[in-house]
Design an enzyme around this catalytic site. Structure first.
Site, PDB file in Angstrom:
ATOM      1  N   HIS A  46       2.861   5.286 -15.886  1.00 33.33           N
ATOM      2  CA  HIS A  46       3.563   5.249 -14.672  1.00 33.33           C
ATOM      3  C   HIS A  46       3.535   3.712 -14.374  1.00 33.33           C
ATOM      4  CE1 HIS A  46       2.635   9.341 -12.884  1.00 33.33           C
ATOM      5  NE2 HIS A  46       3.157   9.474 -14.256  1.00 33.33           N
ATOM      6  N   GLU A  48       2.457   1.540 -11.973  1.00 34.29           N
ATOM      7  CA  GLU A  48       1.339   0.792 -11.383  1.00 34.29           C
ATOM      8  C   GLU A  48       0.446   0.861 -12.491  1.00 34.29           C
ATOM      9  OE1 GLU A  48       2.975   3.629 -10.357  1.00 34.29           O
ATOM     10  OE2 GLU A  48       2.861   3.859  -8.140  1.00 34.29           O
ATOM     11  N   CYS A  76       1.181   8.136  -7.073  1.00 31.84           N
ATOM     12  CA  CYS A  76       0.764   9.364  -7.351  1.00 31.84           C
ATOM     13  C   CYS A  76      -0.634   9.471  -7.183  1.00 31.84           C
ATOM     14  CB  CYS A  76       1.153   9.696  -8.491  1.00 31.84           C
ATOM     15  SG  CYS A  76       0.249   9.143 -10.078  1.00 31.84           S
ATOM     16  N   CYS A  79      -2.224   6.980 -10.010  1.00 34.34           N
ATOM     17  CA  CYS A  79      -2.113   5.647  -9.953  1.00 34.34           C
ATOM     18  C   CYS A  79      -2.887   5.183  -8.726  1.00 34.34           C
ATOM     19  CB  CYS A  79      -0.639   5.335  -9.723  1.00 34.34           C
ATOM     20  SG  CYS A  79       0.212   5.505 -11.300  1.00 34.34           S
TER      21      CYS A  79
HETATM   22 ZN    ZN Z   1       1.594   7.412 -10.939  1.00 36.78          ZN
END
Ligand code: ZN
Length: 149
Positions: A46, A48, A76, A79
């Site tokens: 992801h 991040e 999410c 992250c």
């Molecule tokens: Zn994430």
């Protein structure tokens, strides 16, 4: 934040997910990250997490206190956890998780799962070999030259 948004839009054009992140200090960009899940075959890539990995590598530290993260979307649970573990000082986000859900990136089920006891979650899990696993923790506690984090 404009850079994070720009990255998210560029990533769509480049075949990635619509997410970008920036780690900065005193308003200066240190690193950037974009979502590379499909490109890297990495479900943890992801924006991040990608930015945190880049910052830690560039700065040579696992502790990013003193830095801030700008992410194009509310993170999410993975992250968000990574942001806490990295000790970032502050988080800014553009889109929220409802915006993400509306385009098919629904992480609310993970947030819901976290509220449940392990035995009630969708992911089956069970404790195995606790007596053996705990030995590493005992050894950690006894170790005098450990690097705490
Ligand atoms: Zn994430």
């Amino acid at each position: 934040m404009r850079k994070a948004i720009e990255l998210s839009r560029e990533n769509v054009a480049n075949g990635g997910g619509p997410f970008g992140a920036v780690i900065a200090k005193d308003g200066e960009i240190v690193v950037t990250g974009v979502n590379r899940v499909t490109a890297s075959c990495d479900p943890t890539a992801h924006a991040e997490v990608t930015a945190i990995r880049a910052a830690a590598s560039k700065l040579g530290t696992f502790n990013l206190s003193g830095y801030e993260i700008y992410t194009s979307c509310e993170p999410c649970p993975m992250c968000l956890g990574a942001i806490y573990w990295a000790r970032l000082d502050k988080m800014y986000y553009g889109n929220n998780k409802t915006d993400a859900k509306n385009i098919g990136f629904d992480d609310s089920f993970i947030y819901d799962e976290l509220e449940l006891k392990p035995e009630n979650r969708k992911l089956p899990s069970e404790v195995l070999l606790h007596d053996e696993a705990i030995k590493a923790f005992e050894e950690w506690m006894e170790k005098e030259d450990k690097i705490e984090y």
